[in-house]
Design a protein around this motif. Sequence first.
Motif, PDB file in Angstrom:
ATOM      1  N   LYS A  56      83.668  50.192 -47.474  1.00  0.00           N
ATOM      2  CA  LYS A  56      84.437  49.129 -46.839  1.00  0.00           C
ATOM      3  C   LYS A  56      85.490  48.598 -47.807  1.00  0.00           C
ATOM      4  CE  LYS A  56      82.891  44.906 -45.716  1.00  0.00           C
ATOM      5  NZ  LYS A  56      82.015  43.927 -45.094  1.00  0.00           N
ATOM      6  N   VAL A  57      86.706  48.443 -47.303  1.00  0.00           N
ATOM      7  CA  VAL A  57      87.784  47.870 -48.095  1.00  0.00           C
ATOM      8  C   VAL A  57      88.292  46.639 -47.358  1.00  0.00           C
ATOM      9  CG1 VAL A  57      90.087  48.245 -49.060  1.00  0.00           C
ATOM     10  CG2 VAL A  57      88.465  50.132 -48.971  1.00  0.00           C
ATOM     11  N   GLU A  58      88.432  45.541 -48.085  1.00  0.00           N
ATOM     12  CA  GLU A  58      88.967  44.328 -47.472  1.00  0.00           C
ATOM     13  C   GLU A  58      90.212  43.908 -48.227  1.00  0.00           C
ATOM     14  OE1 GLU A  58      85.742  41.538 -47.605  1.00  0.00           O
ATOM     15  OE2 GLU A  58      84.915  42.248 -45.704  1.00  0.00           O
ATOM     16  N   VAL A  59      91.181  43.365 -47.486  1.00  0.00           N
ATOM     17  CA  VAL A  59      92.430  42.930 -48.094  1.00  0.00           C
ATOM     18  C   VAL A  59      92.599  41.427 -47.856  1.00  0.00           C
ATOM     19  CG1 VAL A  59      94.912  43.279 -48.181  1.00  0.00           C
ATOM     20  CG2 VAL A  59      93.411  45.195 -47.667  1.00  0.00           C
ATOM     21  N   PHE A  60      92.854  40.705 -48.936  1.00  0.00           N
ATOM     22  CA  PHE A  60      93.024  39.261 -48.856  1.00  0.00           C
ATOM     23  C   PHE A  60      94.417  38.879 -49.344  1.00  0.00           C
ATOM     24  CE2 PHE A  60      88.582  40.214 -49.593  1.00  0.00           C
ATOM     25  CZ  PHE A  60      87.925  39.411 -48.669  1.00  0.00           C
ATOM     26  N   ASP A  61      94.948  37.764 -48.820  1.00  0.00           N
ATOM     27  CA  ASP A  61      96.208  37.260 -49.374  1.00  0.00           C
ATOM     28  C   ASP A  61      95.886  36.297 -50.522  1.00  0.00           C
ATOM     29  OD1 ASP A  61      95.448  34.891 -48.237  1.00  0.00           O
ATOM     30  OD2 ASP A  61      96.959  34.895 -46.657  1.00  0.00           O
ATOM     31  N   SER A  62      96.933  35.663 -51.076  1.00  0.00           N
ATOM     32  CA  SER A  62      96.720  34.860 -52.280  1.00  0.00           C
ATOM     33  C   SER A  62      95.895  33.610 -51.987  1.00  0.00           C
ATOM     34  CB  SER A  62      98.064  34.479 -52.888  1.00  0.00           C
ATOM     35  OG  SER A  62      98.847  33.801 -51.933  1.00  0.00           O
ATOM     36  N   SER A  63      95.865  33.169 -50.720  1.00  0.00           N
ATOM     37  CA  SER A  63      95.073  31.977 -50.413  1.00  0.00           C
ATOM     38  C   SER A  63      93.618  32.345 -50.104  1.00  0.00           C
ATOM     39  CB  SER A  63      95.688  31.229 -49.233  1.00  0.00           C
ATOM     40  OG  SER A  63      95.644  32.028 -48.074  1.00  0.00           O
ATOM     41  N   GLY A  64      93.300  33.632 -50.145  1.00  0.00           N
ATOM     42  CA  GLY A  64      91.925  34.056 -49.912  1.00  0.00           C
ATOM     43  C   GLY A  64      91.623  34.388 -48.464  1.00  0.00           C
ATOM     44  N   LYS A  65      92.654  34.367 -47.627  1.00  0.00           N
ATOM     45  CA  LYS A  65      92.430  34.688 -46.216  1.00  0.00           C
ATOM     46  C   LYS A  65      92.343  36.205 -46.044  1.00  0.00           C
ATOM     47  CE  LYS A  65      95.094  34.574 -42.466  1.00  0.00           C
ATOM     48  NZ  LYS A  65      96.412  34.324 -41.944  1.00  0.00           N
ATOM     49  N   LYS A  66      91.364  36.642 -45.267  1.00  0.00           N
ATOM     50  CA  LYS A  66      91.208  38.085 -45.061  1.00  0.00           C
ATOM     51  C   LYS A  66      92.263  38.567 -44.081  1.00  0.00           C
ATOM     52  CE  LYS A  66      87.617  40.614 -43.141  1.00  0.00           C
ATOM     53  NZ  LYS A  66      86.166  40.871 -43.112  1.00  0.00           N
ATOM     54  N   LEU A  67      93.030  39.550 -44.500  1.00  0.00           N
ATOM     55  CA  LEU A  67      94.102  40.051 -43.646  1.00  0.00           C
ATOM     56  C   LEU A  67      93.641  41.232 -42.810  1.00  0.00           C
ATOM     57  CD1 LEU A  67      96.932  39.879 -46.305  1.00  0.00           C
ATOM     58  CD2 LEU A  67      96.554  38.287 -44.436  1.00  0.00           C
ATOM     59  N   LEU A  68      92.914  42.127 -43.435  1.00  0.00           N
ATOM     60  CA  LEU A  68      92.448  43.291 -42.685  1.00  0.00           C
ATOM     61  C   LEU A  68      91.311  43.945 -43.440  1.00  0.00           C
ATOM     62  CD1 LEU A  68      93.763  46.235 -44.061  1.00  0.00           C
ATOM     63  CD2 LEU A  68      95.762  44.873 -43.550  1.00  0.00           C
ATOM     64  N   GLU A  69      90.625  44.840 -42.788  1.00  0.00           N
ATOM     65  CA  GLU A  69      89.613  45.632 -43.478  1.00  0.00           C
ATOM     66  C   GLU A  69      89.573  47.041 -42.899  1.00  0.00           C
ATOM     67  OE1 GLU A  69      85.948  43.272 -42.141  1.00  0.00           O
ATOM     68  OE2 GLU A  69      85.315  45.362 -41.969  1.00  0.00           O
ATOM     69  N   GLY A  70      89.009  47.938 -43.665  1.00  0.00           N
ATOM     70  CA  GLY A  70      88.944  49.319 -43.208  1.00  0.00           C
ATOM     71  C   GLY A  70      87.942  50.080 -44.047  1.00  0.00           C
ATOM     72  N   LYS A  71      87.916  51.393 -43.828  1.00  0.00           N
ATOM     73  CA  LYS A  71      86.971  52.222 -44.589  1.00  0.00           C
ATOM     74  C   LYS A  71      87.704  53.358 -45.274  1.00  0.00           C
ATOM     75  CE  LYS A  71      82.513  51.203 -43.051  1.00  0.00           C
ATOM     76  NZ  LYS A  71      81.188  51.623 -42.678  1.00  0.00           N
ATOM     77  N   THR A  72      87.212  53.744 -46.425  1.00  0.00           N
ATOM     78  CA  THR A  72      87.832  54.854 -47.133  1.00  0.00           C
ATOM     79  C   THR A  72      87.434  56.166 -46.462  1.00  0.00           C
ATOM     80  OG1 THR A  72      85.970  55.037 -48.634  1.00  0.00           O
ATOM     81  CG2 THR A  72      87.780  53.647 -49.332  1.00  0.00           C
ATOM     82  N   ASP A  73      88.291  57.170 -46.645  1.00  0.00           N
ATOM     83  CA  ASP A  73      87.974  58.488 -46.086  1.00  0.00           C
ATOM     84  C   ASP A  73      87.167  59.301 -47.102  1.00  0.00           C
ATOM     85  OD1 ASP A  73      89.715  59.298 -47.991  1.00  0.00           O
ATOM     86  OD2 ASP A  73      91.298  59.932 -46.623  1.00  0.00           O
ATOM     87  N   ASN A  74      87.067  60.606 -46.845  1.00  0.00           N
ATOM     88  CA  ASN A  74      86.232  61.444 -47.708  1.00  0.00           C
ATOM     89  C   ASN A  74      86.778  61.586 -49.119  1.00  0.00           C
ATOM     90  OD1 ASN A  74      84.320  61.845 -45.816  1.00  0.00           O
ATOM     91  ND2 ASN A  74      85.106  63.830 -45.113  1.00  0.00           N
ATOM     92  N   GLU A  75      88.083  61.251 -49.294  1.00  0.00           N
ATOM     93  CA  GLU A  75      88.630  61.330 -50.640  1.00  0.00           C
ATOM     94  C   GLU A  75      88.702  59.954 -51.296  1.00  0.00           C
ATOM     95  OE1 GLU A  75      91.924  63.778 -49.555  1.00  0.00           O
ATOM     96  OE2 GLU A  75      90.328  65.251 -49.351  1.00  0.00           O
ATOM     97  N   GLY A  76      88.096  58.979 -50.663  1.00  0.00           N
ATOM     98  CA  GLY A  76      88.119  57.630 -51.213  1.00  0.00           C
ATOM     99  C   GLY A  76      89.434  56.901 -50.967  1.00  0.00           C
ATOM    100  N   ILE A  77      90.259  57.469 -50.062  1.00  0.00           N
ATOM    101  CA  ILE A  77      91.581  56.885 -49.833  1.00  0.00           C
ATOM    102  C   ILE A  77      91.557  56.000 -48.590  1.00  0.00           C
ATOM    103  CG2 ILE A  77      93.966  57.448 -49.201  1.00  0.00           C
ATOM    104  CD1 ILE A  77      93.600  60.007 -50.895  1.00  0.00           C
ATOM    105  N   PHE A  78      92.214  54.870 -48.699  1.00  0.00           N
ATOM    106  CA  PHE A  78      92.411  54.014 -47.534  1.00  0.00           C
ATOM    107  C   PHE A  78      93.834  53.468 -47.646  1.00  0.00           C
ATOM    108  CE2 PHE A  78      92.333  49.567 -45.908  1.00  0.00           C
ATOM    109  CZ  PHE A  78      92.242  49.879 -44.565  1.00  0.00           C
ATOM    110  N   SER A  79      94.627  53.642 -46.594  1.00  0.00           N
ATOM    111  CA  SER A  79      95.982  53.117 -46.652  1.00  0.00           C
ATOM    112  C   SER A  79      96.218  52.212 -45.452  1.00  0.00           C
ATOM    113  CB  SER A  79      96.991  54.258 -46.675  1.00  0.00           C
ATOM    114  OG  SER A  79      96.864  55.030 -45.511  1.00  0.00           O
ATOM    115  N   PHE A  80      97.080  51.248 -45.648  1.00  0.00           N
ATOM    116  CA  PHE A  80      97.367  50.316 -44.558  1.00  0.00           C
ATOM    117  C   PHE A  80      98.816  49.858 -44.671  1.00  0.00           C
ATOM    118  CE2 PHE A  80      95.510  48.117 -48.161  1.00  0.00           C
ATOM    119  CZ  PHE A  80      96.377  47.048 -48.366  1.00  0.00           C
ATOM    120  N   ALA A  81      99.397  49.446 -43.542  1.00  0.00           N
ATOM    121  CA  ALA A  81     100.757  48.916 -43.544  1.00  0.00           C
ATOM    122  C   ALA A  81     100.731  47.550 -44.215  1.00  0.00           C
ATOM    123  CB  ALA A  81     101.263  48.793 -42.115  1.00  0.00           C
TER     124      ALA A  81
END
Lengths: 218, 207
Positions: A56-81
């Motif tokens: 599981k990968v979670e992305v937060f902004d500077s105020s600590g608000k969660k913007l999005l989350e996702g999962k890494t693939d088989n190579e450990g890569i996760f990309s998001f806009a």
Amino acid sequence: MIFSRTRFIIALSVSLLVLSVTSAHAHRVNIFAYAEGNTVMTESFFSGGKPAMNSKVEVFDSSGKKLLEGKTDNEGIFSFAIPARDDLKIVVYAGEGHRSEYIVKKSELPASEGEPVADSAEPDSAASGTQGINNRSTQPVSAGEPVAISNDCITEEIMNKTIKDRIEKEKIKIKKDMLLEQRRNAGPSIVKLIGGLGYIFGIMGLWLFFIGRKKSSE
Amino acid sequence: MHISEGVLSPPILIGGAALAVVGVAIGLKKTKQEDIPKVALLSSAFFVASFIHVPIGPSSAHLILNGLNGLLLGWAAFPSMLVALFMQAVLFQFGGITVLGVNTFNMAFPAVMCRFLFSRMIFSGNNAVSVTGAFLCGALPVMLSGLLVAAELVFTEESFVQTARLIVVAHLPIMIVEGLIAVGAISFIKKVKPEILGLPPRAEQDG
């Protein structure tokens, strides 16, 4: 007989140490991220270089608000806009309590969207520099301005844009190289390992020293 | 099985640290001067063990050797593993300083418990019983530590059962290896110097 137990344990530690030289894997998760165009690429891997799959990968902004989350693939890569023009804190949870974070600074994000340029609506402008330039060159022409003047402006603009794009690309390349390098060195070094053993025996020495002093003062 | 920094909530961190302090205090009190080198040696064995990756099984897991620590040290396994975990946290960022207490407790408590549970078996006259006891003493603490970790992660991970199953499955090969190490160590020590295990020396046999 007095030394046999210590000899046994020394033999055990030494054989473990020797074994460890051949396979320096251990559990600690690392995450590394960089912005490329309008997406942020993240790579997660364990020390030893093995990718952290399906984590599981979670992305937060500077105020600590969660913007999005996702999962890494088989190579450990996760990309998001890129979700926001802000410092992005990217946290990976690799199970069993393994967690790591990486911050992509606001300044590291490509400034394509934030710029007050009229034709910035095109999302893949960073991907192909010539595309953007073509757009720009048609704009002044359609506005009906003299061709000669606009041509001068364009060459300078083209130059700037090309240089900028070039630098961006090089920056991404350097980041990728850094990532590779980090990955290669992700395993703990044998020097630190031996250093740690030294510390442990140093602590033992201190402990014995203080016990000895207490005894002699009594 | 090191829990990283920033995963657990403060109450768990504080509770783990408090329990670890108690364990370390008991361990320090019970350690005699002549046993200190033994504690240090097992501490270094534990420190090094996390570099030994066992390439069998679905996940990459490393040796832990907490069972062996508990088996040979008893309560002194607490200070032993505290020092080793501290070094791992500082030098390699495995685990972390704030989680040190929790990690120490997770590793040491099951090990110490198993020693008390199985010491009777290990020192019984029956060889098969003794070997079984030693094996369990090496293998079980790994699983119990995994269950403790899973219990503490209830608030971060999806579910206890899922996390526990993942950890236990990943550590099955480790458990077998550690069980065998414990059997080897015990049978060797019993032959050579049984009083390491806190037993009366077998003077009548040595002559």
